[in-house]
Design a protein around this motif. Structure first.
Motif, PDB file in Angstrom:
ATOM      1  N   GLY A  84       0.249  -3.166   6.913  1.00  0.00           N
ATOM      2  CA  GLY A  84      -0.461  -3.878   7.964  1.00  0.00           C
ATOM      3  C   GLY A  84      -1.177  -5.126   7.510  1.00  0.00           C
ATOM      4  O   GLY A  84      -1.297  -6.090   8.281  1.00  0.00           O
ATOM      5  N   ASP A  85      -1.650  -5.153   6.268  1.00  0.00           N
ATOM      6  CA  ASP A  85      -2.395  -6.329   5.816  1.00  0.00           C
ATOM      7  C   ASP A  85      -1.772  -6.980   4.582  1.00  0.00           C
ATOM      8  O   ASP A  85      -2.413  -7.742   3.876  1.00  0.00           O
ATOM      9  CB  ASP A  85      -3.861  -5.971   5.535  1.00  0.00           C
ATOM     10  CG  ASP A  85      -4.022  -5.028   4.351  1.00  0.00           C
ATOM     11  OD1 ASP A  85      -2.993  -4.540   3.828  1.00  0.00           O
ATOM     12  OD2 ASP A  85      -5.173  -4.769   3.962  1.00  0.00           O
ATOM     13  N   ARG A  86      -0.480  -6.700   4.342  1.00  0.00           N
ATOM     14  CA  ARG A  86       0.170  -7.266   3.159  1.00  0.00           C
ATOM     15  C   ARG A  86       1.052  -8.475   3.461  1.00  0.00           C
ATOM     16  O   ARG A  86       1.621  -9.055   2.555  1.00  0.00           O
ATOM     17  CB  ARG A  86       0.981  -6.185   2.434  1.00  0.00           C
ATOM     18  CG  ARG A  86       0.082  -5.339   1.535  1.00  0.00           C
ATOM     19  CD  ARG A  86       0.801  -4.226   0.836  1.00  0.00           C
ATOM     20  NE  ARG A  86       1.948  -4.621   0.030  1.00  0.00           N
ATOM     21  CZ  ARG A  86       2.569  -3.790  -0.797  1.00  0.00           C
ATOM     22  NH1 ARG A  86       2.135  -2.544  -0.928  1.00  0.00           N
ATOM     23  NH2 ARG A  86       3.624  -4.195  -1.489  1.00  0.00           N
ATOM     24  N   TYR A  87       1.169  -8.847   4.709  1.00  0.00           N
ATOM     25  CA  TYR A  87       1.932 -10.038   5.074  1.00  0.00           C
ATOM     26  C   TYR A  87       1.118 -10.817   6.102  1.00  0.00           C
ATOM     27  O   TYR A  87       0.561 -10.231   7.034  1.00  0.00           O
ATOM     28  CB  TYR A  87       3.292  -9.665   5.669  1.00  0.00           C
ATOM     29  CG  TYR A  87       4.254  -9.082   4.666  1.00  0.00           C
ATOM     30  CD1 TYR A  87       5.258  -9.856   4.103  1.00  0.00           C
ATOM     31  CD2 TYR A  87       4.153  -7.746   4.268  1.00  0.00           C
ATOM     32  CE1 TYR A  87       6.153  -9.320   3.172  1.00  0.00           C
ATOM     33  CE2 TYR A  87       5.029  -7.202   3.344  1.00  0.00           C
ATOM     34  CZ  TYR A  87       6.022  -7.998   2.801  1.00  0.00           C
ATOM     35  OH  TYR A  87       6.899  -7.456   1.886  1.00  0.00           O
ATOM     36  N   THR A  88       1.055 -12.132   5.952  1.00  0.00           N
ATOM     37  CA  THR A  88       0.282 -12.958   6.865  1.00  0.00           C
ATOM     38  C   THR A  88       1.108 -13.300   8.092  1.00  0.00           C
ATOM     39  O   THR A  88       2.339 -13.138   8.118  1.00  0.00           O
ATOM     40  CB  THR A  88      -0.159 -14.256   6.185  1.00  0.00           C
ATOM     41  OG1 THR A  88       0.999 -15.052   5.899  1.00  0.00           O
ATOM     42  CG2 THR A  88      -0.903 -13.964   4.885  1.00  0.00           C
ATOM     43  N   VAL A 134      -2.783  -1.788  14.511  1.00  0.00           N
ATOM     44  CA  VAL A 134      -2.995  -2.447  13.228  1.00  0.00           C
ATOM     45  C   VAL A 134      -4.437  -2.366  12.783  1.00  0.00           C
ATOM     46  O   VAL A 134      -4.743  -2.179  11.609  1.00  0.00           O
ATOM     47  CB  VAL A 134      -2.541  -3.924  13.302  1.00  0.00           C
ATOM     48  CG1 VAL A 134      -2.847  -4.645  12.006  1.00  0.00           C
ATOM     49  CG2 VAL A 134      -1.059  -3.991  13.605  1.00  0.00           C
ATOM     50  N   LEU A 135      -5.364  -2.501  13.717  1.00  0.00           N
ATOM     51  CA  LEU A 135      -6.769  -2.515  13.337  1.00  0.00           C
ATOM     52  C   LEU A 135      -7.190  -1.194  12.721  1.00  0.00           C
ATOM     53  O   LEU A 135      -8.057  -1.147  11.855  1.00  0.00           O
ATOM     54  CB  LEU A 135      -7.639  -2.829  14.570  1.00  0.00           C
ATOM     55  CG  LEU A 135      -7.438  -4.220  15.158  1.00  0.00           C
ATOM     56  CD1 LEU A 135      -8.322  -4.397  16.397  1.00  0.00           C
ATOM     57  CD2 LEU A 135      -7.765  -5.301  14.139  1.00  0.00           C
ATOM     58  N   GLY A 185      -3.897   1.024   7.831  1.00  0.00           N
ATOM     59  CA  GLY A 185      -3.953   0.165   6.651  1.00  0.00           C
ATOM     60  C   GLY A 185      -3.704   0.946   5.401  1.00  0.00           C
ATOM     61  O   GLY A 185      -3.617   2.157   5.420  1.00  0.00           O
ATOM     62  N   THR A 233       7.192 -11.465   7.921  1.00  0.00           N
ATOM     63  CA  THR A 233       6.400 -10.658   8.849  1.00  0.00           C
ATOM     64  C   THR A 233       7.278 -10.183  10.001  1.00  0.00           C
ATOM     65  O   THR A 233       7.936 -10.972  10.666  1.00  0.00           O
ATOM     66  CB  THR A 233       5.212 -11.467   9.396  1.00  0.00           C
ATOM     67  OG1 THR A 233       4.344 -11.775   8.310  1.00  0.00           O
ATOM     68  CG2 THR A 233       4.442 -10.669  10.433  1.00  0.00           C
ATOM     69  N   THR A 235       0.737   1.023   6.012  1.00  0.00           N
ATOM     70  CA  THR A 235       0.369   0.519   4.698  1.00  0.00           C
ATOM     71  C   THR A 235       0.877  -0.889   4.420  1.00  0.00           C
ATOM     72  O   THR A 235       0.610  -1.440   3.351  1.00  0.00           O
ATOM     73  CB  THR A 235       0.876   1.471   3.596  1.00  0.00           C
ATOM     74  OG1 THR A 235       2.283   1.651   3.738  1.00  0.00           O
ATOM     75  CG2 THR A 235       0.175   2.819   3.696  1.00  0.00           C
ATOM     76  N   GLY A 292       3.082  -6.735   8.106  1.00  0.00           N
ATOM     77  CA  GLY A 292       2.109  -7.502   8.863  1.00  0.00           C
ATOM     78  C   GLY A 292       1.623  -6.837  10.128  1.00  0.00           C
ATOM     79  O   GLY A 292       0.784  -7.405  10.844  1.00  0.00           O
TER      80      GLY A 292
END
Length: 494
Positions: free
Chosen positions: A425-429, A52-53, A56, A435, A423, A419
């Motif tokens: 990866g950062d659109r759900y908390t 994930v890091l 994105g 998630t 793409t 999550g």
């Protein structure tokens, strides 16, 4: 081995009028595979969390490119936006307790009807952030039944969600085990080595080194002197530049390139690209030949492999299943265009934009999909001339989830996980109810936003969906609205 299950004599019909046997009812039919599709988003993601890091969305880089092009052409520009092993991870031991196989109903409440979906999705589709036109389709993957539709047959610009169609066509034409070959040939007089591109955009320096080592061994066996080095890109035809023009999200399309023509050490996302991917790859190869003890008379030149030449070295790409997953997870435009051309070659069409369009369209038509109004102008979704319907994407995803086309399964396993990966990866908390329950391909162009994928609802069903919107003015707000639609599917009627 599972005990035989007595099949009912009636039940839901598929789109061809036959009773659709849910995969979980078939002996030895791969029950765990469907559990993986429905449950790996929740249960196997510890493996994916480390990625994930690095992964994105690519949208910001593409939008920058669009703005530059728009300034030149005075109009909106084009689009943008690591694959896993082909078989994927096995479901966690707790899987049966967390999610039932798609279609199983024991202990679950009755599925939500169309009216419930209308109540849940209707107001969200009407959100102003989605612009002037929005279409949607939701399908129950276990039955193929359409549960919800708005504008299902309306052609829309799909942006990068067109990669779902591109990758499915490639898998259908070539199979998930297919590998793309890059070769080195030696002329009959042993004086000319030719690096022959097969269309693998993931070729890298390690692969070129292995090719050089094998070629050098063949030359030593023949006690040859210095050689002339050429490189052959004739497998592809037509213009190399995508209609969107020079762009940091795609290199010139060539049958020979290394590292997708990237000028940095990245393997995803926007990057400066070479304008001569084939020549650059050949020059790297020349240096590696020198390291292996083979002298070349001069720098490499473009030219076809000589008649009668024999192959002295071969490198095979990762299996097509892995390339598909990488293309979808990272929204990789270079791989997507390569897959479209591989489909064209299999069909006997020229490996060009036009030939790829015909081949991909024909392959989707052979799968029985609704193609009215569809136009597959490219493989990546960068071209605004692309048109598909929400019905096409949702039905294609359902087909990939069903038992009749297991070769299409990488289309689902390659979708970004909400999550966690790619793409999404950062659109759900971490606290979002969706998630891990949403796997979907994103699509973004200036004024165009789309999301198509799968969701596991409150009843344990695997749903496929496609949401397409145009006329949006705020990409961030449009994406949030699309994510809310997918979340509503995951929440269902609890």
């Amino acid at each position: 081995m599972a005990e035989p299950v007595k099949r009912p004599t009636d039940g839901p019909l598929n789109r061809w009028g036959k009773w659709k046997v849910p995969k979980y009812l078939k002996r030895g039919s791969g029950r765990d595979d469907l559990r993986l599709v429905a449950g790996s988003a929740v249960l196997g993601l510890v493996v994916a969390a480390g990625a994930v890091l690095a992964a994105g969305p690519w949208d910001s880089g593409q939008r920058k490119a669009e703005r530059v092009r728009a300034a030149v052409l005075q109009r909106a520009g084009g689009a943008h936006h690591e694959g896993t092993a082909p078989d994927g991870p096995a479901p966690a031991p707790s899987a049966p307790a967390v999610l039932s196989a798609p279609g199983a109903t024991a202990g679950l409440t009755a599925p939500a009807g169309a009216s419930a979906l209308e109540t849940a999705l209707g107001p969200l589709l009407d959100a102003p952030a989605l612009g002037s036109v929005r279409t949607a389709v939701v399908v129950d993957a276990s039955t193929g039944k359409q549960l919800y539709a708005r504008g299902a047959a309306t052609p829309m610009t799909p942006a990068s969600t067109v990669k779902i169609a591109t990758t499915a066509a490639a898998l259908s034409a070539l199979g998930p085990a297919h590998r793309i070959a890059t070769t080195v040939t030696l002329s009959p007089d042993s004086r000319t080595l030719t690096l022959v591109g097969g269309g693998d955009p993931t070729l890298d320096k390690a692969a070129l080194r292995a090719l050089a080592t094998d070629a050098a061994g063949s030359l030593r066996d023949g006690d040859a002197g210095p050689v002339r080095l050429t490189y052959d890109t004739s497998r592809y035809s037509g213009p190399a530049l995508h209609p969107i023009g020079p762009n940091e999200n795609i290199a010139p399309v060539s049958a020979l390139m290394a590292d997708e023509g990237r000028l940095d050490k990245s393997d995803r996302g926007p990057a400066l690209r070479t304008d001569d991917p084939a020549g650059d790859a050949a020059r790297v190869f020349a240096g590696l030949l020198d390291d292996a003890g083979v002298a070349t008379r001069s720098g490499p030149s473009s030219g076809r492999s000589p008649a009668g030449a024999r192959t002295v070295a071969t490198h095979l790409s990762e299996p097509l299943s892995a390339l598909v997953e990488r293309a979808l997870t990272n929204s990789d435009n270079d791989i997507a265009e390569a897959l479209a051309r591989q489909t064209a070659l299999k069909a006997g069409e020229p490996a060009s934009f036009a030939g790829s369009r015909r081949a991909v369209t024909a392959r989707l038509e052979a799968l029985g999909l609704p193609l009215a109004g569809a136009r597959l102008a490219d493989g990546s979704g960068l071209d605004r001339a692309d048109k598909v319907t929400a019905g096409l994407l949702a039905e294609l995803l359902a087909l990939a989830a069903g038992p009749d086309h297991p070769e299409l399964r990488p289309v689902l396993t390659g979708l970004p996980v909400a999550g966690f990966t790619g793409t999404l990866g950062d659109r759900y908390t971490a606290t979002s109810p969706a998630t891990g329950l949403i796997r979907a391909k994103t699509g973004t162009l200036t004024g165009v936003n789309s999301l198509a994928g799968t969701a596991v609802d409150a009843q344990g069903r695997l749903l496929t969906f496609a949401f397409l919107a145009s006329g949006s003015t705020s990409p961030a707000e449009a994406e949030a609205s699309l994510d809310a639609l997918a979340t509503a599917l995951a929440e269902g009627t609890r």
